[in-house]
Scaffold this motif. Structure first.
Motif, PDB file in Angstrom:
ATOM      1  N   LEU B  84       0.869  -1.179   0.000  1.00  0.00           N
ATOM      2  CA  LEU B  84       0.000   0.000   0.000  1.00  0.00           C
ATOM      3  C   LEU B  84       0.906   1.229   0.000  1.00  0.00           C
ATOM      4  N   VAL B  85       0.879   1.956  -1.092  1.00  0.00           N
ATOM      5  CA  VAL B  85       1.889   2.991  -1.316  1.00  0.00           C
ATOM      6  C   VAL B  85       1.286   4.395  -1.231  1.00  0.00           C
ATOM      7  N   TYR B  86       2.001   5.286  -0.555  1.00  0.00           N
ATOM      8  CA  TYR B  86       1.670   6.712  -0.630  1.00  0.00           C
ATOM      9  C   TYR B  86       2.945   7.477  -0.933  1.00  0.00           C
ATOM     10  N   ASP B  87       2.757   8.741  -1.239  1.00  0.00           N
ATOM     11  CA  ASP B  87       3.863   9.608  -1.632  1.00  0.00           C
ATOM     12  C   ASP B  87       4.139  10.554  -0.467  1.00  0.00           C
ATOM     13  N   ILE B  88       5.343  10.519   0.053  1.00  0.00           N
ATOM     14  CA  ILE B  88       5.620  11.322   1.255  1.00  0.00           C
ATOM     15  C   ILE B  88       5.599  12.822   0.954  1.00  0.00           C
ATOM     16  N   THR B  89       5.558  13.184  -0.326  1.00  0.00           N
ATOM     17  CA  THR B  89       5.511  14.616  -0.674  1.00  0.00           C
ATOM     18  C   THR B  89       4.090  15.080  -0.972  1.00  0.00           C
ATOM     19  N   ASP B 103     -10.732  -1.061   1.080  1.00  0.00           N
ATOM     20  CA  ASP B 103     -10.888  -1.882  -0.124  1.00  0.00           C
ATOM     21  C   ASP B 103     -10.123  -3.185   0.006  1.00  0.00           C
ATOM     22  N   ALA B 104      -8.894  -3.052   0.466  1.00  0.00           N
ATOM     23  CA  ALA B 104      -8.028  -4.232   0.559  1.00  0.00           C
ATOM     24  C   ALA B 104      -8.602  -5.248   1.538  1.00  0.00           C
ATOM     25  N   ARG B 105      -9.032  -4.757   2.667  1.00  0.00           N
ATOM     26  CA  ARG B 105      -9.588  -5.661   3.682  1.00  0.00           C
ATOM     27  C   ARG B 105     -10.868  -6.326   3.194  1.00  0.00           C
ATOM     28  N   GLN B 106     -11.660  -5.546   2.470  1.00  0.00           N
ATOM     29  CA  GLN B 106     -12.967  -6.032   2.045  1.00  0.00           C
ATOM     30  C   GLN B 106     -12.857  -7.084   0.935  1.00  0.00           C
ATOM     31  N   HIS B 107     -11.871  -6.924   0.056  1.00  0.00           N
ATOM     32  CA  HIS B 107     -11.840  -7.761  -1.140  1.00  0.00           C
ATOM     33  C   HIS B 107     -10.754  -8.827  -1.125  1.00  0.00           C
ATOM     34  N   SER B 108     -10.092  -8.989   0.010  1.00  0.00           N
ATOM     35  CA  SER B 108      -9.015  -9.979   0.018  1.00  0.00           C
ATOM     36  C   SER B 108      -9.086 -10.812   1.286  1.00  0.00           C
ATOM     37  N   SER B 109      -8.174 -11.757   1.372  1.00  0.00           N
ATOM     38  CA  SER B 109      -8.126 -12.633   2.532  1.00  0.00           C
ATOM     39  C   SER B 109      -7.748 -11.837   3.782  1.00  0.00           C
ATOM     40  N   SER B 110      -8.304 -12.224   4.900  1.00  0.00           N
ATOM     41  CA  SER B 110      -8.002 -11.504   6.150  1.00  0.00           C
ATOM     42  C   SER B 110      -6.546 -11.707   6.565  1.00  0.00           C
ATOM     43  N   ASN B 111      -5.919 -12.742   6.016  1.00  0.00           N
ATOM     44  CA  ASN B 111      -4.516 -13.008   6.368  1.00  0.00           C
ATOM     45  C   ASN B 111      -3.523 -12.234   5.515  1.00  0.00           C
ATOM     46  N   MET B 112      -4.029 -11.521   4.532  1.00  0.00           N
ATOM     47  CA  MET B 112      -3.114 -10.845   3.614  1.00  0.00           C
ATOM     48  C   MET B 112      -2.159  -9.922   4.385  1.00  0.00           C
ATOM     49  N   VAL B 113      -0.897 -10.038   4.050  1.00  0.00           N
ATOM     50  CA  VAL B 113       0.115  -9.190   4.682  1.00  0.00           C
ATOM     51  C   VAL B 113       0.170  -7.861   3.935  1.00  0.00           C
ATOM     52  N   ILE B 114       0.050  -6.785   4.667  1.00  0.00           N
ATOM     53  CA  ILE B 114       0.059  -5.473   4.017  1.00  0.00           C
ATOM     54  C   ILE B 114       1.284  -4.691   4.470  1.00  0.00           C
ATOM     55  N   MET B 115       2.047  -4.256   3.497  1.00  0.00           N
ATOM     56  CA  MET B 115       3.221  -3.434   3.743  1.00  0.00           C
ATOM     57  C   MET B 115       2.866  -1.996   3.363  1.00  0.00           C
ATOM     58  N   LEU B 116       2.921  -1.097   4.313  1.00  0.00           N
ATOM     59  CA  LEU B 116       2.686   0.318   4.022  1.00  0.00           C
ATOM     60  C   LEU B 116       3.998   0.947   3.571  1.00  0.00           C
ATOM     61  N   ILE B 117       3.957   1.606   2.449  1.00  0.00           N
ATOM     62  CA  ILE B 117       5.176   2.174   1.890  1.00  0.00           C
ATOM     63  C   ILE B 117       5.024   3.674   1.672  1.00  0.00           C
ATOM     64  N   GLY B 118       5.894   4.440   2.307  1.00  0.00           N
ATOM     65  CA  GLY B 118       5.990   5.869   2.021  1.00  0.00           C
ATOM     66  C   GLY B 118       7.080   6.050   0.978  1.00  0.00           C
ATOM     67  N   ASN B 119       6.680   6.264  -0.262  1.00  0.00           N
ATOM     68  CA  ASN B 119       7.651   6.301  -1.353  1.00  0.00           C
ATOM     69  C   ASN B 119       8.143   7.727  -1.607  1.00  0.00           C
ATOM     70  N   LYS B 120       9.190   7.828  -2.373  1.00  0.00           N
ATOM     71  CA  LYS B 120       9.856   9.079  -2.764  1.00  0.00           C
ATOM     72  C   LYS B 120      10.638   9.673  -1.593  1.00  0.00           C
ATOM     73  N   SER B 121      11.253   8.806  -0.822  1.00  0.00           N
ATOM     74  CA  SER B 121      12.018   9.275   0.334  1.00  0.00           C
ATOM     75  C   SER B 121      13.251  10.076  -0.077  1.00  0.00           C
ATOM     76  N   ASP B 122      13.596  10.022  -1.350  1.00  0.00           N
ATOM     77  CA  ASP B 122      14.721  10.846  -1.820  1.00  0.00           C
ATOM     78  C   ASP B 122      14.359  12.322  -1.869  1.00  0.00           C
ATOM     79  N   LEU B 123      13.066  12.610  -1.877  1.00  0.00           N
ATOM     80  CA  LEU B 123      12.618  14.010  -1.957  1.00  0.00           C
ATOM     81  C   LEU B 123      12.384  14.575  -0.555  1.00  0.00           C
ATOM     82  N   GLU B 124      13.404  14.507   0.264  1.00  0.00           N
ATOM     83  CA  GLU B 124      13.279  14.918   1.667  1.00  0.00           C
ATOM     84  C   GLU B 124      12.872  16.394   1.792  1.00  0.00           C
ATOM     85  N   SER B 125      13.395  17.211   0.909  1.00  0.00           N
ATOM     86  CA  SER B 125      13.109  18.650   1.010  1.00  0.00           C
ATOM     87  C   SER B 125      11.636  18.958   0.744  1.00  0.00           C
ATOM     88  N   ARG B 126      10.969  18.058   0.073  1.00  0.00           N
ATOM     89  CA  ARG B 126       9.546  18.297  -0.239  1.00  0.00           C
ATOM     90  C   ARG B 126       8.633  17.439   0.621  1.00  0.00           C
TER      91      ARG B 126
END
Lengths: 298, 216
Positions: B84-89, B103-126
């Motif tokens: 599950l990806v978001y943009d840190i900027t 959505d994910a919880r509703q449409h998939s298995s309850s055991n599904m492993v979810i990794m939350l990802i804050g992407n674009k960590s190179d854009l620290e200034s923003r």
């Protein structure tokens, strides 16, 4: 315990579509395999293409050992029209359509994309050269030349498919209140001189299509190997995604993806057969008919 | 190539957060700054080695744009892992996480492993979303969390592989029924069905990496 006398078990003989390599082919086997297990009850109509660039030049894009399989299927078998487009790459270790006896020589098929057909426009771009134009709603354009090993009748199937997607089948509702807009990519103003599907389609009075289909049954030997069922080898695709002709793009897509505005009649007015999610089906599909039957019926 | 297990992953999140770039970085080890908008699903796959087992990750990269959202929902079925990806900027991409998670919880298995990802960590200034906020959201919803950069490849391997490790751990604990394909796990061809129990010696290869390599 009583026994029930019923009909004898159905003996399925491979139909002409299988013999032509357009049904039960590599793509169908892949998506129906346990690895994907997709659309398992739906027929897949598929063909091998070579990706080419630019109208009038038609230069092959990929290496000689790579082909593209384009296929259509239905997310729900009872839909009267296909609603899913599939794209896969195939690498042939021993040359295109070579036979194989060992797994290491088997073609390597990699599923690349699944696209709802409502976001795709199929056109017959060059009937003589058997080139199909595939345009997505995001203006990604592929030019695909039907592989030379396919008999002419296979391209006639694609012409028929384009026609069906544009105009529907005879069973499709004629109620003018129900908008029939299967292919929802809006026409963009263009100076292109490409042959449109409309102008390139054979008219209904042309006998060629039926004759082609009949002839096809006798000229499909070269594709029997494709419809065989050797163990498929699937692996990660290490090559790049299918290249596209960027010069055709008319929208700047990535510069500001958030504010991108796609003209999309699709999202607003899709018809019953365009629904992807079976849960959305609150009405009965008008007629249950398989894609293969639709295509093979003259 | 044979594998012990196949895990189906799905990458979800708002449009423009870098889902396709994360996939490309993971499968092809390259960054493509200009990427076409995804419609439908694009696929990628890669073998990884977890605890000496070859595992094939079959990754479904989905469309993030709202217009395609209903289609995306139909592809959750049978996913063992989700990124599950978001943009840190872009704060709004973080604000929409709850909706994606529902959505994910509703449409998939309850055991599904979810990794939350804050992407674009190179854009620290923003940066518009603090790392702590991502961590708190993950903690609150029982997710794993990492910040990544598809551009620099920072933590990209870790994000995919740590998700696989968590799925594998759940298999070992018997939480995943590997025979139920709705769980997004398939046993590889000609593999023993017996589930490994307890800790075993890790046979790391170049693609089996530690979880604490945090470069971001």
């Amino acid at each position: 315990m009583s026994t029930i006398r019923g009909l004898p078990p159905e003996v399925k003989e491979p139909g002409p579509g299988v013999e032509l390599g357009v049904e039960d082919g590599l793509l169908c086997q892949l998506i129906h395999s346990p690895e994907f297990n997709l659309f398992s009850n739906s027929v897949v109509f598929e063909s091998n293409f070579i990706q080419v660039t630019k109208p009038r030049n038609w230069v092959d894009v990929s290496e000689g050992s790579t082909t593209v399989i384009l296929g259509v299927t239905s997310s729900v078998p009872s839909l009267p029209l296909p609603n899913i487009l599939l794209m896969a790459n195939v690498t042939w270790p021993r040359g295109q359509f070579s036979t194989w006896s060992t797994p290491s020589d088997a073609p390597l098929i990699t599923l690349r994309r699944i696209l709802p057909l409502k976001y795709v426009e199929l056109q017959i771009c060059d009937q003589l050269q058997r080139i199909l134009r595939v345009r997505t709603v995001t203006e990604k354009i592929y030019y695909l030349r039907l592989h030379k090993k396919h008999p002419e009748s296979v391209f006639q199937f694609w012409i028929r498919l384009v026609k069906i997607l544009q105009k529907g089948l005879s069973i499709t509702t004629k109620d003018p209140r129900i908008r029939f807009t299967h292919c929802l990519v809006p026409k963009m103003p263009s100076s292109s001189t490409e042959t449109t599907p409309e102008s390139s389609l054979p008219t209904s009075s042309q006998p060629s299509e039926t004759l082609m289909l009949l002839a096809a049954e006798q000229t499909s030997d070269s594709f029997l190997q494709l419809s065989g069922r050797p163990q498929l080898t699937t692996d990660r695709n290490t090559d790049t995604a299918i290249e596209t002709d960027d010069s055709e793009k008319t929208l700047s897509l990535v510069a500001s993806p958030v504010s991108l505005s796609i003209p999309m009649r699709a999202a607003l007015s899709h018809s019953l057969w365009e629904q992807e999610d079976p849960n959305e089906h609150f009405l009965q599909a008008p007629v249950a008919s398989s894609l293969g039957e639709n295509l093979l019926r003259p | 190539m044979t594998y012990a297990y196949l895990f189906k992953y799905i990458i979800i999140g708002d449009t423009g957060v870098g889902k396709s770039c994360l996939l490309l970085q993971f499968t092809d080890k390259r960054f493509q700054p200009v990427h076409d908008l995804t419609i439908g699903v694009e696929f990628g796959a890669r073998m990884v080695n977890i605890d000496g087992k070859q595992i094939k990750l079959q990754i479904w990269d989905t469309a993030g744009q709202e217009s395609f959202r209903s289609i995306t929902r139909s592809y959750y079925r049978g996913a063992a892992g989700a990124l599950l990806v978001y943009d840190i900027t872009r704060r709004e991409t973080f604000n929409h996480l709850t909706s994606w998670l529902e959505d994910a919880r509703q449409h998939s298995s309850s055991n599904m492993v979810i990794m939350l990802i804050g992407n674009k960590s190179d854009l620290e200034s923003r940066r518009d979303v603090k790392r702590e906020e991502g961590e708190a959201f993950a903690r609150e919803h029982g997710l794993i969390f990492m910040e990544t950069s598809a551009k620099t490849a920072c933590n990209v391997e870790e994000a995919f592989i740590n998700t696989a490790k968590e799925i594998y751990r759940k298999i070992q604990q018997g939480l995943f029924d590997v025979h139920n394909e709705a769980n997004g796990i398939k046993i590889g061809p000609q593999q023993s069905i017996s589930t490994p129990v307890g800790s075993s010696t890790s046979q790391r290869n170049s693609r089996d990496i530690g979880s604490n390599s945090g470069c971001c």
